[in-house]
Motif scaffolding. Structure first.
Motif, PDB file in Angstrom:
ATOM      1  N   THR A   3       2.062   1.837  -3.444  1.00 23.87           N
ATOM      2  CA  THR A   3       0.988   2.373  -4.288  1.00 23.87           C
ATOM      3  C   THR A   3       0.844   3.869  -4.100  1.00 23.87           C
ATOM      4  N   VAL A   4       0.860   4.306  -2.845  1.00 17.08           N
ATOM      5  CA  VAL A   4       0.729   5.734  -2.546  1.00 17.08           C
ATOM      6  C   VAL A   4       1.925   6.507  -3.092  1.00 17.08           C
TER       7      VAL A   4
ATOM      8  N   ARG B  22       0.830  -1.210   0.000  1.00 18.61           N
ATOM      9  CA  ARG B  22       0.000   0.000   0.000  1.00 18.61           C
ATOM     10  C   ARG B  22       0.866   1.262   0.000  1.00 18.61           C
TER      11      ARG B  22
ATOM     12  N   THR C 216     -15.620   1.597  -1.319  1.00 22.90           N
ATOM     13  CA  THR C 216     -14.383   2.367  -1.172  1.00 22.90           C
ATOM     14  C   THR C 216     -13.997   2.436   0.298  1.00 22.90           C
TER      15      THR C 216
ATOM     16  N   LEU D  31      -7.225   7.839  -3.469  1.00 21.53           N
ATOM     17  CA  LEU D  31      -7.270   6.393  -3.254  1.00 21.53           C
ATOM     18  C   LEU D  31      -8.367   5.994  -2.280  1.00 21.53           C
TER      19      LEU D  31
END
Length: 207
Positions: free
Chosen positions: A29-30, A26, A70, A59
């Motif tokens: 990804t950020v 994660r 989400t 995100l």
């Protein structure tokens, strides 16, 4: 704090990031999204705190692995609005304080800016970068989501109508009016100014 919130705190072994694979994935990804929006906006790496916050904000409003909900919806139990989303660094125009419109009241009512973020859960207030390097909150602004350089902004050419007075066009041409954002009120006293030199200090990031 973790115990009161029902969170089990487990420490990974030193130098063993593979034990915490999901979080490491994660984070990557950020970071990749942050790097991508900085590159696309051409604003420079000094705006990384705002790009990071923008990446997390976006995100949190994207469906997870199940493609059903989400992260925002899982936390707040409501579907997030995405109508107010804009690309990081896109150009726009912000409304000037009416008291600052000079030239006998015929000065520009709007000034150039760049979109760089959001303000909490508000959907009609944005963080913008002014041409003088100041960062302000703005509720009266319009953005061009596909343009990241003012050099690429051109007024639409109007089709010329054929008349019997074409030979007098040189005396009757009217310049294309500049973009004016009207019917908006604002008070500079309510805007929070931040120097661009201070952006190296990371803002509060939505988790």
């Amino acid at each position: 704090y973790c115990k009161n919130k029902g969170i089990e705190f487990v420490q990974a072994a030193p130098r063993a990031p593979q034990q915490n694979g999901f979080i490491e994935r994660r984070v990557q990804t950020v970071m990749r999204m942050t790097r991508a929006v900085l590159k696309g906006s051409k604003l420079g790496t000094k705006f990384w705190p705002w790009a990071l916050k923008f990446a997390i904000y976006t995100l949190n409003r994207m469906p997870g692995r199940d493609k059903k909900k989400t992260p925002y919806e899982l936390i707040f139990k409501e579907k997030p609005s995405i109508a107010h989303l804009h690309p990081f660094g896109c150009i726009g125009f912000r409304m000037k304080n009416p008291m600052n419109v000079t030239k006998g009241g015929f000065g520009d009512k709007a000034e150039r800016c760049r979109f760089i973020g959001y303000v909490g859960k508000q959907t009609k207030t944005f963080v913008v970068l002014k041409e003088n390097g100041r960062i302000v909150k703005e509720a009266h602004a319009r953005f061009y989501d596909t343009i990241f350089d003012f050099k690429n902004l051109r007024p639409k050419e109007r089709k010329k109508e054929s008349t019997s007075h074409d030979h007098d066009d040189e005396n009757h041409n009217v310049p294309h009016p500049s973009l004016i954002i009207s019917d908006a009120k604002a008070d500079d006293g309510e805007w929070e100014n931040v120097d661009a030199e201070d952006v190296g200090r990371a803002p509060d990031v939505e988790s």
